[in-house]
Enzyme design. Structure first.
Site, PDB file in Angstrom:
ATOM      1  N   ASP A 384       0.891  -1.324   0.005  1.00 19.76           N
ATOM      2  CA  ASP A 384       0.074  -0.087  -0.100  1.00 19.76           C
ATOM      3  C   ASP A 384       0.795   1.350   0.112  1.00 19.76           C
ATOM      4  OD1 ASP A 384      -2.934   0.912   0.344  1.00 19.76           O
ATOM      5  OD2 ASP A 384      -1.965   1.832   1.976  1.00 19.76           O
ATOM      6  N   GLU A 413       1.296  -0.623  -5.061  1.00 18.48           N
ATOM      7  CA  GLU A 413       0.008   0.000  -5.361  1.00 18.48           C
ATOM      8  C   GLU A 413       0.506   1.632  -5.193  1.00 18.48           C
ATOM      9  OE1 GLU A 413      -3.337   2.401  -3.835  1.00 18.48           O
ATOM     10  OE2 GLU A 413      -1.781   2.011  -2.734  1.00 18.48           O
TER      11      GLU A 413
END
Length: 691
Positions: A384, A413
């Site tokens: 993330d 990401e």
């Protein structure tokens, strides 16, 4: 560089050789270099690949390019996971020089007396060559030596055996003045690092019960989520990505649709990690136990799914790290710990980690956490927001994890500036989210995909039409045809792609003023009736399953470097192909991006890119409908957004289509495929669109 012959601009080279280039087992990796020498004597180039075992593979001969720019090209094919290196070498090729000179002199009419020295020198040269050729070819070389020295033979009989060794001595040359460029490194992953199909769901929504009749909501668990595994596997996905499964903070917990105040039944965002029950190495008690997780991972593996976990390096205010290591966070002037902000957005339920005050402690803890989950059978991590953490940290962490287990995969990401996204690929991230989600027109898609192909040495794209955070405008308003269109584009342009649960149900209602879902699953339980949707035709699952089936069956779709675009005269249509360099398997796709109108177009195909000469005709087999057509360079297509927004063709020489029982020609004429007569693909019938 060592040696007499200059060697320059060797590729693949990432950041000047600072980082290894990327490949997967079985991939043909292009290698090139510029090399030249003084004078007119012949030279050659080769690439030597060294495996993780420290053993050199046989040298691969390089060929000069077509542009007379002194650039040499070849490809290597690593066969094991791990760290490799390769070296480009240049050398004097005395056989080629000798052969060129002899051919010219014979063509000029010179006789045996004029060529006496050439014949003697050639015999000595071939005696040297005989040492390095394969044993089964040595007699040919020795017979050529005997012929060169046999003065009783006519000149042609003396030289032709030696001249006929050109192919053999190309593969096994006599090398003099050997020069070497500096070695460059190559990291080779398992094939899933490049070719994969991802599906994301929240385990807590699978089997969940919503509040009602005075009863509290009840979270789904790993045990109830087991029921969803066969459905995901049936769609052909091979990676099942789970948002964070850890305890969720209670302090500053967000309510539904990201509201500031949570209600009694609000479950909070899984990305607000950590509470009294534990942190990044713990499992949310509502989901079950560690043993339940292990059973879930094993059950997923049994149906062909590999579980991917989320790695989000941030903490809820009540994460154990906050009390035990306050130095890992940023303290504001008033003594409070800074929460995450992306002005004007505020994330009061999340504390970002500060990597500067105790970098050694943070590194040790994160490595411990990652290796803990690797020990639980997880080898894929979706990371993330990695672009908000130090790049040198990621380079170190990925290297350490891969030293422990080289099969671990990291997906970045990071929807951020291009340089940062490319930088994450260079420092070691296995795959990357991309801007595909916002590339809509054929022109935009062509330009962006070409950029990604150019970066294939270090950045592997993963195309997602949607995520829990992102519901793009074209899915909000494009109807079921747009969902099919984006699935075709994502799955067949990129070797890796993924969808977030609900895509197959055409979920499309946005939160007002935002490019994200209303009633976002990040903040609430969202159980879905998968069986009912499938039964009454409100599911795109059969179509998605067919796309993934086509991907698996066609090796051409497993690679990135082989993407080629073809001309088509309608700006609403995109035409591209992929050809596997080993098997010759070829896939040709024509896709509309218009979800509302029928579109016609005329192709101008690059036939050599499909494995044909410019004049040839061939059979195309539509893998979505089963129809077959006779095609050439120029072809007419008709695409209907509801019946068939795309052709997905496998390409065959006439008479070689293994599934054809009707011959190579369609009844539609030589230059029109008459797609309007084909049966609609699976998943088209009865599709509904409700707001």
């Amino acid at each position: 560089m060592t040696g007499r012959i200059p060697i320059e601009d060797v590729t693949p080279s990432v950041a000047g050789g600072r980082y290894p280039a990327k490949a997967v087992v079985g991939e043909l990796v292009p290698v090139s270099a510029r090399a030249y020498r003084e004078g007119h004597a012949a030279m050659g180039c080769q690439v030597v690949l060294r495996g993780p075992d420290g053993v050199d593979r046989p040298a691969v001969r390089m060929r000069p390019g077509p542009d007379f720019d002194d650039r040499w090209h070849s490809a290597v094919q690593p066969d094991a996971v791990g760290g490799w290196s390769f070296t480009v070498q240049a050398f004097d090729d005395p056989y080629l020089s000798w052969r060129d000179a002899v051919v010219k002199k014979v063509d000029a009419g010179q006789g045996a007396e004029d060529l006496a020295n050439d014949l003697a020198e050639g015999a000595e040269l071939l005696e040297t060559a005989a040492v390095d050729v394969p044993a089964e070819s040595r007699n040919r070389v020795r017979e050529a030596v005997v012929a060169l020295r046999d003065g009783k033979r006519d000149l042609p009989e003396r030289v032709w055996p030696a001249l006929g060794l050109a192919e053999l001595l190309w593969e096994h040359p006599v090398r003099a003045l050997l020069s070497s460029a500096e070695p460059l490194t190559l990291w080779v992953d398992r094939p899933r690092a490049l070719f994969s199909a991802w599906y994301e769901f929240f385990p807590r929504s699978e089997g969940a019960v919503l509040a009602g009749d005075g009863q509290p909501a009840r979270s789904g668990t790993f045990r109830t989520a087991l029921d969803r595994l066969p459905g995901v596997a049936a769609m052909g996905f091979d990676v099942l990505y789970l948002p964070p499964i850890h305890p969720i903070g209670r302090v500053n917990r967000k309510g539904r649709n990201n509201t500031l105040v949570a209600g009694a039944d609000d479950v909070g965002s899984p990305w607000a990690i950590g509470a009294a029950e534990g942190g990044h190495d713990a499992i949310h008690p509502d989901l079950g136990t560690a043993e339940d997780f292990r059973r879930f991972v094993a059950a997923a593996r049994e149906v062909g799914l590999e579980v991917a976990m989320d790695l989000a390096l941030q903490a809820a205010p009540d994460h154990p790290w906050v009390g035990e290591h306050p130095e890992w966070f940023t303290t504001r002037a008033d003594g409070s710990i800074a929460y995450a902000e992306n002005p004007p957005k505020k994330y009061q339920d999340i504390y970002p980690v500060n990597f500067d005050d105790d970098p050694a402690g943070i590194r040790a803890e994160v490595l411990r956490v990652v290796l803990h989950w690797v020990g639980e059978g997880v080898q894929v991590f979706r990371v993330d927001n990695p672009h908000t953490k130090p790049f040198d940290f990621w380079h170190w962490l990925i290297g350490e994890v891969k030293r422990h287990d080289p099969d671990v995969i990291f997906l970045a990401e990071a929807f951020t500036r291009p340089a940062l996204m490319h930088g994450l690929g260079k420092i070691g991230f296995t795959q990357s989210y991309t801007y595909f989600t916002w590339r809509i027109s054929p022109a935009e898609l062509r330009d962006y995909c070409r950029e990604l192909v150019d970066a294939a040495d270090y950045m592997r794209p993963n195309f997602w039409p949607n995520t829990p955070d992102i519901l793009p405008e074209h899915l909000q308003h494009g109807g079921p045809p747009m969902f099919k269109i984006r699935a075709v584009l994502a799955s067949l342009l990129s070797p890796s792609w993924g969808i977030y649960a609900g895509y197959e149900l055409f979920e499309h209602v946005p939160r007002p003023g935002a490019e994200e879902y209303l009633d976002n699953e990040k903040f609430e339980l969202r159980p879905r009736d998968w069986a009912a949707a499938q039964a009454d035709g409100r599911s795109l699952a059969p179509f998605i399953a067919r796309l993934n089936e086509i991907r698996r069956a066609n090796p051409a779709l497993h690679w990135l470097r082989n993407l080629r675009f073809h001309e088509i005269d309608n700006p609403a249509l995109l035409c591209w192909s992929k050809r596997d360099p080993v098997t010759g398997n070829t896939v040709l796709v024509v896709c509309s991006v218009d979800p509302a109108q029928v579109q016609w177009g005329n192709t101008v195909l690059d036939l050599p890119a499909l494995g044909f000469d410019w004049h040839e005709r061939f059979t195309v087999h539509d893998e979505l409908t089963g129809a077959r057509y006779d095609w050439g360079q120029h072809n007419a297509v008709r695409l209907d957004p509801y019946l068939q927004p795309a052709h997905v063709f496998t390409v065959h020489r006439h008479g070689t289509d293994p599934d054809s029982d009707a011959g190579p020609y369609s009844d539609a004429g030589p230059d029109a495929d008459r797609a309007d007569r084909a049966d609609p693909p699976a998943g088209s019938e009865g599709m509904r669109w409700t707001s």
